[in-house]
Design an enzyme around this catalytic site. Structure first.
Site, PDB file in Angstrom:
ATOM      1  N   TYR A  33      29.355  30.211  46.509  1.00 48.47           N
ATOM      2  CA  TYR A  33      30.440  29.452  45.897  1.00 48.47           C
ATOM      3  C   TYR A  33      31.452  30.372  45.225  1.00 48.47           C
ATOM      4  O   TYR A  33      31.221  31.575  45.087  1.00 48.47           O
ATOM      5  CB  TYR A  33      29.878  28.444  44.882  1.00 48.47           C
ATOM      6  N   LYS A 147      27.461  35.620  45.224  1.00 49.01           N
ATOM      7  CA  LYS A 147      27.688  34.461  44.339  1.00 49.01           C
ATOM      8  C   LYS A 147      26.966  33.255  44.942  1.00 49.01           C
ATOM      9  O   LYS A 147      27.570  32.357  45.549  1.00 49.01           O
ATOM     10  CB  LYS A 147      29.187  34.212  44.145  1.00 49.01           C
ATOM     11  N   GLU A 179      24.662  41.753  32.735  1.00 49.51           N
ATOM     12  CA  GLU A 179      25.829  40.869  32.577  1.00 49.51           C
ATOM     13  C   GLU A 179      25.372  39.585  31.891  1.00 49.51           C
ATOM     14  O   GLU A 179      24.215  39.431  31.546  1.00 49.51           O
ATOM     15  CB  GLU A 179      26.464  40.558  33.931  1.00 49.51           C
ATOM     16  N   LEU A 203      27.440  40.491  39.321  1.00 46.75           N
ATOM     17  CA  LEU A 203      28.522  39.931  40.118  1.00 46.75           C
ATOM     18  C   LEU A 203      29.775  40.739  39.799  1.00 46.75           C
ATOM     19  O   LEU A 203      30.079  40.970  38.625  1.00 46.75           O
ATOM     20  CB  LEU A 203      28.751  38.459  39.742  1.00 46.75           C
TER      21      LEU A 203
HETATM   22  N1  PDD Z   1      30.898  32.491  36.785  1.00 51.57           N
HETATM   23  N2  PDD Z   1      28.835  37.066  36.262  1.00 51.57           N
HETATM   24  C1  PDD Z   1      28.293  35.889  36.593  1.00 51.57           C
HETATM   25  C2  PDD Z   1      26.828  35.789  36.739  1.00 51.57           C
HETATM   26  C3  PDD Z   1      29.126  34.763  36.809  1.00 51.57           C
HETATM   27  O1  PDD Z   1      28.583  33.588  37.165  1.00 51.57           O
HETATM   28  C4  PDD Z   1      30.534  34.901  36.629  1.00 51.57           C
HETATM   29  C5  PDD Z   1      31.473  33.744  36.856  1.00 51.57           C
HETATM   30  C6  PDD Z   1      31.043  36.159  36.266  1.00 51.57           C
HETATM   31  C7  PDD Z   1      32.525  36.399  36.076  1.00 51.57           C
HETATM   32  O2  PDD Z   1      33.192  36.423  37.302  1.00 51.57           O
HETATM   33  P1  PDD Z   1      34.728  36.016  37.424  1.00 51.57           P
HETATM   34  O3  PDD Z   1      35.484  36.888  36.507  1.00 51.57           O
HETATM   35  O4  PDD Z   1      35.050  36.282  38.861  1.00 51.57           O
HETATM   36  O5  PDD Z   1      34.843  34.558  37.044  1.00 51.57           O
HETATM   37  C8  PDD Z   1      30.169  37.220  36.108  1.00 51.57           C
HETATM   38  C9  PDD Z   1      31.618  31.309  37.215  1.00 51.57           C
HETATM   39  C10 PDD Z   1      32.860  31.069  36.448  1.00 51.57           C
HETATM   40  C11 PDD Z   1      30.674  30.113  37.251  1.00 51.57           C
HETATM   41  O6  PDD Z   1      29.599  30.273  37.796  1.00 51.57           O
HETATM   42  O7  PDD Z   1      31.027  29.037  36.768  1.00 51.57           O
END
Ligand code: PDD
Length: 282
Positions: A33, A147, A179, A203
């Site tokens: 996703y 993801k 993270e 991620l």
């Molecule tokens: N989450 N690390 C993890 C585990 C994440 O799920 C996310 C984002 C990030 C940050 O990535 P980005 O800057 O590309 O949003 C880091 C999304 C927002 C979610 O699962 O809702």
């Protein structure tokens, strides 16, 4: 039609959007996703999000039904249909619906789902005052760069954090900070900005990439390397980055005040990067 649903190329009101109970996303979490938000009505860093969607799909041997131009066109269409000033777009791609069998189905088409909802910004006080986090064991699988919709460890961790009064869970693997459950994490130590390197342990956040670029432009030395839990707790500043959190100061770790001199206040570098990020998004 404000909240928009989309299934395999068809737009419909969100409450009418459904997929089969045999969908492998539902049965196995066999899918990937993206979450993309708009600023001033435009999807933020769309190319980077769609490139990551393709990378995630390739990593699980799934062929997306469309190229990135087609995804982008569907997304823009969905955003226009929703009519929201700011939207949060969720894209999900699964291996499709088939009788339950761990082995990939021979000829099933993938299921592509999109939702478009109103993007409600987080409470401004959190951005100015900062948030508490709780560290916990990183018990996720070995490919956190994908993801994947398999988010059980992430949701368990975030729920545990919430129950403890913390905003985010910070994962620690083998003594090293990786993270957050929904965000990347960075620290400032002796004037340097440190964050876990890209690879299978985290991620590769779209926001992370932008913030690292902004930090370099601000003259900061950036080091992409793991930080031990001990160094994390003693960092001069800590902050989170992500689509939903933007640049978010951390002021407490496991109940203890952190930040400059253990003040429990956001630090100057974090504030500078918050301002730079807000400037960047317009
Ligand atoms: N989450 N690390 C993890 C585990 C994440 O799920 C996310 C984002 C990030 C940050 O990535 P980005 O800057 O590309 O949003 C880091 C999304 C927002 C979610 O699962 O809702």
């Amino acid at each position: 039609m404000p909240d928009i649903g989309f299934v395999n190329g068809r737009f419909l009101p969100l409450e009418e959007a459904t997929v089969s109970v045999e969908d492998r996303g539902f049965q196995f979490g066999d899918g990937i996703y993206e979450v993309i938000r708009t600023y001033h009505g435009h999807p933020f860093q769309l190319d980077a999000h769609l490139a990551r969607l393709e990378r995630s799909a390739r990593a699980i041997e799934l062929s997306p039904p469309w190229n990135v131009q087609q995804w982008a066109a569907y997304m823009r269409d969905g955003i226009t249909r929703s009519g929201y000033a700011e939207s949060k777009v969720y894209l999900q791609l699964t291996r499709g619906a088939a009788p339950r069998d761990h082995v990939f189905p021979a000829s099933t088409k993938p299921t592509a789902v999109m939702t478009v909802r109103e993007m409600k910004p987080m409470e401004p006080v959190l951005q100015t005052a900062g948030v508490a986090v709780m560290t916990m064991d990183d018990w996720r699988w070995g490919r956190c760069d994908i993801k994947s919709v398999n988010l059980l460890p992430n949701i368990m961790a975030r729920q545990k954090a919430k129950q403890a009064g913390a905003f985010e869970a910070i994962f620690v693997r083998g003594g090293q900070v990786t993270e957050g459950s929904v965000s990347n994490v960075m620290v400032v130590k002796a004037g340097r900005l440190l964050t876990a390197p890209e690879g299978e342990r985290i991620l590769s956040g779209v926001t992370r990439t932008i913030v690292l670029e902004l930090a370099k432009k601000e003259g900061l030395t950036v080091e992409e390397r793991f930080v031990s839990l001990d160094d994390f707790i003693r960092a001069d500043e800590i902050f989170l980055t992500g689509t939903t959190v933007e640049v978010l100061p951390v002021i407490r770790v496991d109940g203890k005040a952190v930040g400059p001199g253990g003040s429990g206040k956001p630090g100057p570098v974090t504030q500078k990067l918050q301002a730079a990020f807000q400037h960047f998004v317009g």
